[in-house]
Design a protein around this motif. Structure first.
Motif, PDB file in Angstrom:
ATOM      1  N   PRO A  78       9.899  -2.743  26.853  1.00 54.59           N
ATOM      2  CA  PRO A  78       9.752  -2.611  25.398  1.00 54.59           C
ATOM      3  C   PRO A  78       8.344  -2.940  24.902  1.00 54.59           C
ATOM      4  CG  PRO A  78      11.802  -3.727  25.927  1.00 54.59           C
ATOM      5  CD  PRO A  78      11.050  -3.611  27.213  1.00 54.59           C
ATOM      6  N   GLY A  79       7.761  -2.011  24.154  1.00 56.19           N
ATOM      7  CA  GLY A  79       6.447  -2.236  23.558  1.00 56.19           C
ATOM      8  C   GLY A  79       5.275  -1.789  24.404  1.00 56.19           C
ATOM      9  N   LEU A  80       5.502  -1.417  25.658  1.00 57.73           N
ATOM     10  CA  LEU A  80       4.380  -1.043  26.538  1.00 57.73           C
ATOM     11  C   LEU A  80       3.739   0.276  26.142  1.00 57.73           C
ATOM     12  CD1 LEU A  80       5.041  -1.942  30.294  1.00 57.73           C
ATOM     13  CD2 LEU A  80       3.058  -2.487  28.877  1.00 57.73           C
ATOM     14  N   TYR A  81       4.463   1.105  25.391  1.00 54.09           N
ATOM     15  CA  TYR A  81       3.864   2.382  24.989  1.00 54.09           C
ATOM     16  C   TYR A  81       2.615   2.158  24.140  1.00 54.09           C
ATOM     17  CZ  TYR A  81       5.117   2.235  20.047  1.00 54.09           C
ATOM     18  OH  TYR A  81       5.175   1.912  18.716  1.00 54.09           O
ATOM     19  N   LYS A  82       2.522   0.983  23.481  1.00 53.53           N
ATOM     20  CA  LYS A  82       1.353   0.696  22.647  1.00 53.53           C
ATOM     21  C   LYS A  82       0.070   0.651  23.469  1.00 53.53           C
ATOM     22  CE  LYS A  82       3.861  -1.942  19.133  1.00 53.53           C
ATOM     23  NZ  LYS A  82       3.948  -3.237  18.415  1.00 53.53           N
ATOM     24  N   VAL A  83       0.194   0.315  24.748  1.00 51.53           N
ATOM     25  CA  VAL A  83      -0.967   0.256  25.632  1.00 51.53           C
ATOM     26  C   VAL A  83      -1.460   1.655  25.977  1.00 51.53           C
ATOM     27  CG1 VAL A  83      -1.760  -0.417  27.938  1.00 51.53           C
ATOM     28  CG2 VAL A  83      -0.294  -1.958  26.618  1.00 51.53           C
ATOM     29  N   SER A  84      -0.537   2.571  26.210  1.00 53.32           N
ATOM     30  CA  SER A  84      -0.921   3.872  26.772  1.00 53.32           C
ATOM     31  C   SER A  84      -0.600   5.064  25.893  1.00 53.32           C
ATOM     32  CB  SER A  84      -0.252   4.067  28.132  1.00 53.32           C
ATOM     33  OG  SER A  84       1.149   3.950  28.026  1.00 53.32           O
ATOM     34  N   LYS A  85      -0.131   4.833  24.665  1.00 51.55           N
ATOM     35  CA  LYS A  85       0.202   5.950  23.786  1.00 51.55           C
ATOM     36  C   LYS A  85      -0.955   6.923  23.703  1.00 51.55           C
ATOM     37  CE  LYS A  85       1.815   7.161  19.166  1.00 51.55           C
ATOM     38  NZ  LYS A  85       2.343   6.702  17.883  1.00 51.55           N
ATOM     39  N   ASP A  86      -0.680   8.192  23.898  1.00 51.56           N
ATOM     40  CA  ASP A  86      -1.710   9.229  23.919  1.00 51.56           C
ATOM     41  C   ASP A  86      -1.370  10.283  22.886  1.00 51.56           C
ATOM     42  OD1 ASP A  86      -3.912  10.624  24.634  1.00 51.56           O
ATOM     43  OD2 ASP A  86      -3.090  11.428  26.485  1.00 51.56           O
ATOM     44  N   ASP A  87      -2.110  10.255  21.743  1.00 52.63           N
ATOM     45  CA  ASP A  87      -1.813  11.226  20.705  1.00 52.63           C
ATOM     46  C   ASP A  87      -3.105  11.832  20.181  1.00 52.63           C
ATOM     47  OD1 ASP A  87      -1.072   8.600  18.271  1.00 52.63           O
ATOM     48  OD2 ASP A  87      -2.916   9.155  19.278  1.00 52.63           O
ATOM     49  N   SER A 115      -5.375   6.493  23.377  1.00 54.96           N
ATOM     50  CA  SER A 115      -4.880   5.438  24.244  1.00 54.96           C
ATOM     51  C   SER A 115      -5.908   4.326  24.441  1.00 54.96           C
ATOM     52  CB  SER A 115      -4.522   6.037  25.606  1.00 54.96           C
ATOM     53  OG  SER A 115      -4.210   5.019  26.515  1.00 54.96           O
ATOM     54  N   LEU A 116      -5.385   3.131  24.684  1.00 50.62           N
ATOM     55  CA  LEU A 116      -6.262   2.009  25.023  1.00 50.62           C
ATOM     56  C   LEU A 116      -6.808   2.162  26.436  1.00 50.62           C
ATOM     57  CD1 LEU A 116      -4.068  -0.801  23.472  1.00 50.62           C
ATOM     58  CD2 LEU A 116      -6.318  -0.116  22.672  1.00 50.62           C
ATOM     59  N   LEU A 117      -6.122   2.947  27.257  1.00 50.41           N
ATOM     60  CA  LEU A 117      -6.584   3.220  28.622  1.00 50.41           C
ATOM     61  C   LEU A 117      -7.477   4.450  28.605  1.00 50.41           C
ATOM     62  CD1 LEU A 117      -3.281   2.497  30.541  1.00 50.41           C
ATOM     63  CD2 LEU A 117      -5.472   1.388  31.008  1.00 50.41           C
TER      64      LEU A 117
END
Length: 244
Positions: A78-87, A115-117
């Motif tokens: 839960p919440g990990l998408y915030k690290v790698s969300k790609d939009d 993304s943060l990555l």
């Protein structure tokens, strides 16, 4: 064949994805970090130091994004998408202000969208307490000789006259680097002032070689924390920006 190469590449990516997903279940927190002037040997030493409690991943940012999940529907925790969300960039369309220790500038601007990555980044998964992680990363700093293309941090100029730091055998090599030198009674002599590099400009191959000979280190290998995820919360290392 090309098909075998593609298959091998795909298999390698799948191994990395699986390794990240397994590690994400084993560690209490996940950090994204960026790096400047990477030095593999020094990074290996840092990684080995933290190996008992942590694990690093470097490589394809896209692969790391896929491993963590890029949306609420496919995130592995839960919440990990915030690290790698790609939009389209609307989620993180800003400049990150990266936390720095006080002996450095108070903050550093990190350019990123989406993304943060992105760019020169990696993952750090650990069971270390937050304050220990921040201390380790903020204290880590290794000075080294700059490579070609590095932006010069200062102007370096050699004045006309003898260059006692160089032996006479060095004179032909120095000339090949563009330096106006000659031998005068066995002493290397600069026949006119010579600018090795200008502050704010990229180093040429010749400038990088001369700086190394002069013992001047202009590159600093640093690791900058970008964000922290834990089951309890998510934090950006920045100021004045809502993370939602």
């Amino acid at each position: 064949s090309l098909s075998k190469t593609k298959k091998k590449g795909k298999e390698h990516k799948e191994l990395i994805v699986n390794a990240i997903r397994e590690a994400a279940e084993d560690y209490n927190s996940i950090y994204v970090f960026s790096f400047e002037n990477m030095r593999n040997l020094k990074f290996k030493e840092f990684r080995e130091k933290l190996k008992p409690t942590s694990r690093f991943f470097l490589g394809s940012n896209k692969v790391m994004q896929v491993a963590l999940g890029r949306s609420v529907s496919d995130e592995i925790r839960p919440g990990l998408y915030k690290v790698s969300k790609d939009d389209d960039g609307s989620f993180f369309n800003y400049y990150f202000i990266v936390f720095r220790r006080q002996s450095r500038p108070a903050c550093e601007v990190f350019d990123s969208t989406g993304s943060l990555l992105r760019g020169d980044t990696g993952l750090f998964l650990t069971n270390m307490p937050r304050d220990e992680v921040e201390s380790c990363f903020n204290k880590f700093e290794e000075n080294d000789f700059a490579r070609t293309g590095t932006i010069a941090t200062e102007k370096v100029e050699l004045l006309e006259g003898p260059l006692d730091q160089f032996t006479h055998e060095m004179e032909p090599f120095l000339r090949k680097q563009g330096m106006p030198v000659r031998l005068n009674k066995g002493v290397v002599e600069l026949v006119s002032d010579f600018v090795v590099c200008e502050e704010g400009k990229p180093l040429s191959p010749e400038s990088a070689r001369i700086l190394r000979l002069l013992g001047i280190k202009m590159a600093t290998f640093r690791l900058n924390l970008i964000c922290r995820w834990s089951p309890e919360d998510f934090e950006l290392y920045k100021e004045g920006l809502d993370e939602s």
